[in-house]
Design an enzyme around this catalytic site. Structure first.
Site, PDB file in Angstrom:
ATOM      1  N   ALA A  11      38.182  37.494  40.503  1.00  0.00           N
ATOM      2  CA  ALA A  11      37.224  37.258  39.895  1.00  0.00           C
ATOM      3  C   ALA A  11      35.309  37.725  40.031  1.00  0.00           C
ATOM      4  O   ALA A  11      34.649  37.206  40.102  1.00  0.00           O
ATOM      5  CB  ALA A  11      37.085  35.336  39.599  1.00  0.00           C
ATOM      6  N   ALA A  12      36.178  38.899  40.035  1.00  0.00           N
ATOM      7  CA  ALA A  12      34.876  39.570  41.019  1.00  0.00           C
ATOM      8  C   ALA A  12      34.429  40.958  39.976  1.00  0.00           C
ATOM      9  O   ALA A  12      32.924  40.835  39.426  1.00  0.00           O
ATOM     10  CB  ALA A  12      34.489  40.705  41.920  1.00  0.00           C
ATOM     11  N   ARG A  17      32.185  43.896  28.423  1.00  0.00           N
ATOM     12  CA  ARG A  17      32.500  43.718  27.232  1.00  0.00           C
ATOM     13  C   ARG A  17      32.145  42.894  26.286  1.00  0.00           C
ATOM     14  O   ARG A  17      32.213  42.299  25.473  1.00  0.00           O
ATOM     15  CB  ARG A  17      34.069  44.276  26.638  1.00  0.00           C
ATOM     16  CG  ARG A  17      34.585  46.306  26.971  1.00  0.00           C
ATOM     17  CD  ARG A  17      35.781  46.344  26.513  1.00  0.00           C
ATOM     18  NE  ARG A  17      36.767  45.976  27.878  1.00  0.00           N
ATOM     19  CZ  ARG A  17      37.885  45.798  27.993  1.00  0.00           C
ATOM     20  NH1 ARG A  17      38.549  46.482  26.799  1.00  0.00           N
ATOM     21  NH2 ARG A  17      38.537  46.001  28.601  1.00  0.00           N
ATOM     22  N   LYS A  24      32.492  36.811  33.301  1.00  0.00           N
ATOM     23  CA  LYS A  24      33.025  36.028  32.022  1.00  0.00           C
ATOM     24  C   LYS A  24      34.266  35.260  32.656  1.00  0.00           C
ATOM     25  O   LYS A  24      34.581  33.951  32.055  1.00  0.00           O
ATOM     26  CB  LYS A  24      34.263  37.862  32.316  1.00  0.00           C
ATOM     27  CG  LYS A  24      35.119  37.043  31.880  1.00  0.00           C
ATOM     28  CD  LYS A  24      36.589  39.145  31.001  1.00  0.00           C
ATOM     29  CE  LYS A  24      37.157  39.200  31.855  1.00  0.00           C
ATOM     30  NZ  LYS A  24      37.697  40.129  31.629  1.00  0.00           N
ATOM     31  N   GLY A  82      38.022  47.640  42.460  1.00  0.00           N
ATOM     32  CA  GLY A  82      39.271  48.095  41.832  1.00  0.00           C
ATOM     33  C   GLY A  82      40.569  46.799  41.836  1.00  0.00           C
ATOM     34  O   GLY A  82      39.952  45.970  43.133  1.00  0.00           O
ATOM     35  N   ASN A 232      38.871  39.904  27.515  1.00  0.00           N
ATOM     36  CA  ASN A 232      38.087  40.976  27.614  1.00  0.00           C
ATOM     37  C   ASN A 232      37.066  40.877  27.133  1.00  0.00           C
ATOM     38  O   ASN A 232      35.919  41.713  27.366  1.00  0.00           O
ATOM     39  CB  ASN A 232      38.179  42.920  27.161  1.00  0.00           C
ATOM     40  CG  ASN A 232      39.904  42.494  29.044  1.00  0.00           C
ATOM     41  OD1 ASN A 232      39.932  42.553  30.283  1.00  0.00           O
ATOM     42  ND2 ASN A 232      40.769  42.940  27.873  1.00  0.00           N
ATOM     43  N   ALA A 427       9.733  -9.829   9.329  1.00  0.00           N
ATOM     44  CA  ALA A 427      10.116  -8.681   8.425  1.00  0.00           C
ATOM     45  C   ALA A 427       9.109  -7.358   8.902  1.00  0.00           C
ATOM     46  O   ALA A 427       7.409  -8.080   8.362  1.00  0.00           O
ATOM     47  CB  ALA A 427      10.310  -7.939   6.997  1.00  0.00           C
TER      48      ALA A 427
HETATM   49  C1  UD1 Z   1      45.019  44.409  35.204  1.00  0.00           C
HETATM   50  C2  UD1 Z   1      45.830  45.627  34.957  1.00  0.00           C
HETATM   51  C3  UD1 Z   1      46.814  45.993  33.911  1.00  0.00           C
HETATM   52  C4  UD1 Z   1      47.440  44.113  32.952  1.00  0.00           C
HETATM   53  C5  UD1 Z   1      45.935  43.718  33.178  1.00  0.00           C
HETATM   54  C6  UD1 Z   1      46.201  42.251  32.438  1.00  0.00           C
HETATM   55  C7  UD1 Z   1      44.906  46.676  36.941  1.00  0.00           C
HETATM   56  C8  UD1 Z   1      45.130  48.084  37.721  1.00  0.00           C
HETATM   57  N1  UD1 Z   1      45.693  47.482  36.116  1.00  0.00           N
HETATM   58  O1  UD1 Z   1      44.370  45.234  33.780  1.00  0.00           O
HETATM   59  O2  UD1 Z   1      47.776  46.365  34.209  1.00  0.00           O
HETATM   60  O3  UD1 Z   1      47.860  44.809  32.381  1.00  0.00           O
HETATM   61  O4  UD1 Z   1      45.026  43.383  33.936  1.00  0.00           O
HETATM   62  O5  UD1 Z   1      45.195  41.584  32.149  1.00  0.00           O
HETATM   63  O6  UD1 Z   1      44.971  45.646  38.095  1.00  0.00           O
HETATM   64  N2  UD1 Z   1      38.892  42.289  39.411  1.00  0.00           N
HETATM   65  C9  UD1 Z   1      38.624  42.310  40.289  1.00  0.00           C
HETATM   66  N3  UD1 Z   1      37.750  43.663  41.410  1.00  0.00           N
HETATM   67  C10 UD1 Z   1      37.887  44.541  40.933  1.00  0.00           C
HETATM   68  C11 UD1 Z   1      38.060  44.421  40.334  1.00  0.00           C
HETATM   69  C12 UD1 Z   1      39.265  43.403  39.066  1.00  0.00           C
HETATM   70  O7  UD1 Z   1      37.724  40.904  41.522  1.00  0.00           O
HETATM   71  O8  UD1 Z   1      37.588  44.977  41.352  1.00  0.00           O
HETATM   72  C13 UD1 Z   1      39.776  41.284  38.625  1.00  0.00           C
HETATM   73  C14 UD1 Z   1      38.491  41.310  38.174  1.00  0.00           C
HETATM   74  O9  UD1 Z   1      37.221  39.943  37.639  1.00  0.00           O
HETATM   75  C15 UD1 Z   1      39.698  40.992  36.766  1.00  0.00           C
HETATM   76  C16 UD1 Z   1      41.419  40.875  36.878  1.00  0.00           C
HETATM   77  O10 UD1 Z   1      40.458  41.447  38.575  1.00  0.00           O
HETATM   78  O11 UD1 Z   1      39.540  38.341  35.969  1.00  0.00           O
HETATM   79  C17 UD1 Z   1      41.466  41.953  36.430  1.00  0.00           C
HETATM   80  O12 UD1 Z   1      40.276  43.204  36.447  1.00  0.00           O
HETATM   81  P1  UD1 Z   1      40.654  44.041  34.745  1.00  0.00           P
HETATM   82  O13 UD1 Z   1      39.617  45.380  34.526  1.00  0.00           O
HETATM   83  O14 UD1 Z   1      40.546  43.045  33.770  1.00  0.00           O
HETATM   84  O15 UD1 Z   1      41.502  44.915  34.704  1.00  0.00           O
HETATM   85  P2  UD1 Z   1      42.416  45.219  33.229  1.00  0.00           P
HETATM   86  O16 UD1 Z   1      41.830  46.570  33.069  1.00  0.00           O
HETATM   87  O17 UD1 Z   1      42.290  43.964  31.836  1.00  0.00           O
HETATM   88 CA    CA Z   2      41.008  42.281  32.491  1.00  0.00          CA
END
Ligand code: UD1
Ligand code: CA
Length: 513
Positions: A11-12, A17, A24, A82, A232, A427
């Protein structure tokens, strides 16, 4: 040794978007935040520990966690490098952890607990190193694709932006929900490359690495693909809300609730309804609201953290933090605020606002009133257009009205003031002193009529002319009476015989029933 289970929620991310000051995962969705929904889906796993990776808006997310899941531990990911980086940081914080690690994206709120449990059970039963929840979807745009080998076994997961044109044709997607065996996950998390379109450490690459190492990896296909939908932007959030609304409404209808128009009925997941409740169109039930058997709510009602008793009715009203007793009737157009407690068979009618008000059995506040900081007994009637004057500009004061009282229309009760059992008020009274039981409180000026004022001061107006005609008719009638025949005497107006009822200031004057 029983296997331990650790839940890690990611949840970081900022959720760019969403274009929002609110992180989010804190956006609300029918009674919970997105994060709250994900935690609720994982809760039945009875995890030994729950870690939530926070980063963007860490302070707000941590504060929210303390409220909704105090047992969860936030772990800060300083830079969003990531999903793989996020899980690595989480596991570094708990070096002793072994057993199963369940990872959930924080933005997949429609996930059902049974689906997560099914994934974890399949993973543990198979002794897999990693298992991913997948789904077949019509439109996989933007999602990671599941690449399978010729024998059907999963080979790796590829992000859309890194995928070949053939891989983009794949419609089996990564839901972002996984189960891992802790030690084998740790072994590869250090080897994630950032050699991808986003320059991030992808958690999804763990699958390719484990497969290359000959470790058993698996996919668990979700029966209902809608559960795996992420959020998203706010268009997707609205789509998720509609799906969840339908799921919640269907559940209640199957449990014996009539929902007249499911498309305009929005019920939080936290609400409880009994059998034979009827929900009419355009109704929102929120928070800890509960509605008892046979009650009717709607149309056009919002109930927030409110209890509605059996067979009560609430119509076109806004109600927050209130208790509506059994067989009570609220609205149309009432506003019940926190601390309102209506006992059995109370009526709060049209354009009535209440706050911190305890209203006893069978009492009625039918029209156009403000009842603030009040205690009212049983079977009392409050006249139309009554204001409980509770605020002196600095402090709030309470008004106490007894049982079987009849208060007049257009009263002001200037608190603190007490009206005894069985008392009446006239009243138009401004009541500043207590009225003892059984007394009539009168507090208003005497009426005087200035004869002929309109013809003197507003001569030539339509009002003056109408008055003139009426006075002439009355004079003619009197002249006829003067003829003295018996029939004419019988038709004398009532007020000429015994005076107007108001002359005696009797009960009929004091309220509108
Ligand atoms: C990710 C998956 C994708 C999958 C999709 C499903 C990866 C690389 N990709 O993509 O294959 O189909 O979810 O919804 O994992 N987050 C962190 N730290 C970070 C980056 C992200 O905590 O450094 C958290 C975000 O807050 C989010 C979750 O990880 O809750 C997923 O990140 P997001 O950027 O939404 O990944 P997607 O591009 O949707
Ligand atoms: Ca996502």
């Amino acid at each position: 040794m029983t296997k331990t289970r650790t839940v890690v929620v990611l949840a970081a991310g900022e959720g760019k978007r969403m274009k929002s000051a609110l992180p989010k995962v804190l956006h609300p969705l029918l009674g919970r935040s997105l994060l709250g929904h994900v935690l609720a889906a994982a809760a039945p796993l009875r995890p030994d520990r729950t870690l939530v990776v926070v980063g963007h808006g860490a302070e707000a997310v941590t504060a929210h966690l303390a409220e909704i899941a105090p047992e969860a531990n936030p772990v800060v990911q300083p830079e969003q490098r990531g999903t793989g980086n996020a899980v690595r940081i989480a596991l570094d914080a708990v070096p002793e952890v072994d057993g199963t690690v369940v990872v959930l994206n924080g933005d997949v709120p429609l996930l059902r607990p049974e689906t997560v449990a099914g994934l974890v059970e399949a993973h543990e039963a198979a002794g897999a190193a990693a298992t991913v929840l997948t789904a077949e979807v019509a439109d996989p745009t933007g999602l990671g694709r599941i690449v399978r080998a010729a024998d059907g076994r999963i080979a790796r997961i590829v992000e859309e932006r890194d995928a070949s044109p053939e891989e983009r044709q794949i419609r089996e997607i990564n839901a972002g929900i996984y189960a891992f065996e802790a030690s084998r996950l740790r072994a590869v998390l250090g080897n994630l490359s950032t050699d991808n379109d986003q320059g991030e450490e992808y958690l999804t690459d763990v699958f390719g690495l484990l497969a290359a190492d000959g470790q058993p990896i698996a996919a668990h296909v979700a029966a209902d693909a809608t559960e795996t939908l992420g959020c998203n932007d706010r268009v997707e959030l609205a789509a998720l809300r509609r799906l969840l609304r339908d799921r919640i409404n269907e559940r209640w209808m199957r449990a014996g609730v009539t929902i007249t128009d499911p498309e305009t009925t929005w019920i939080d997941v936290t609400v409880t309804l009994a059998r034979d409740v009827v929900i009419d169109p355009n109704t929102q039930l929120k928070g800890t609201t509960t509605v008892a058997e046979g009650a009717t709510v709607g149309p056009d009602v919002t109930l927030i953290d409110t209890t509605v008793g059996a067979r009560a009715t609430v119509v076109r009203s806004h109600v927050i933090g209130a208790e509506v007793g059994p067989e009570a009737s609220v609205g149309p157009y009432a506003y019940l605020r926190p601390g309102t407690r209506l006992a059995r068979q109370v009526k709060v009618g049209t354009f009535v606002e209440t706050k911190n008000a305890d209203i006893g059995v069978g009492t009625k506040v039918p029209h156009l009133s403000y009842v603030g900081d009040a205690t009212i007994g049983e079977h009392t009637n409050i006249g139309a257009a009554t204001v409980f004057v509770n605020y002196d500009g600095v402090n709030k004061h309470r008004t106490v009205i007894g049982s079987h009282a009849r208060t007049g229309a257009d009263n002001m009760f200037v608190a603190p003031v007490t009206i005894g059992d069985g008392a009446y008020t006239a009243a138009g009274s401004v009541i500043v002193k207590d009225v003892p039981p059984g007394a009539l409180g009168v507090a208003r000026g005497q009426q005087r009529n200035i004869e002929g004022w309109v013809s003197r001061r507003r001569p030539g107006t339509a009002a003056a002319e109408a008055a003139e005609r009426a006075l002439q008719r009355a004079a003619a009638a009197r002249a006829n009476d003067g003829a003295g025949d018996a029939e004419a005497a019988q038709s004398e107006p009532v007020h000429d015989q015994g005076g107007h009822p108001n002359d005696q200031l009797v009960a009929r004057d004091t309220h509108i029933a």
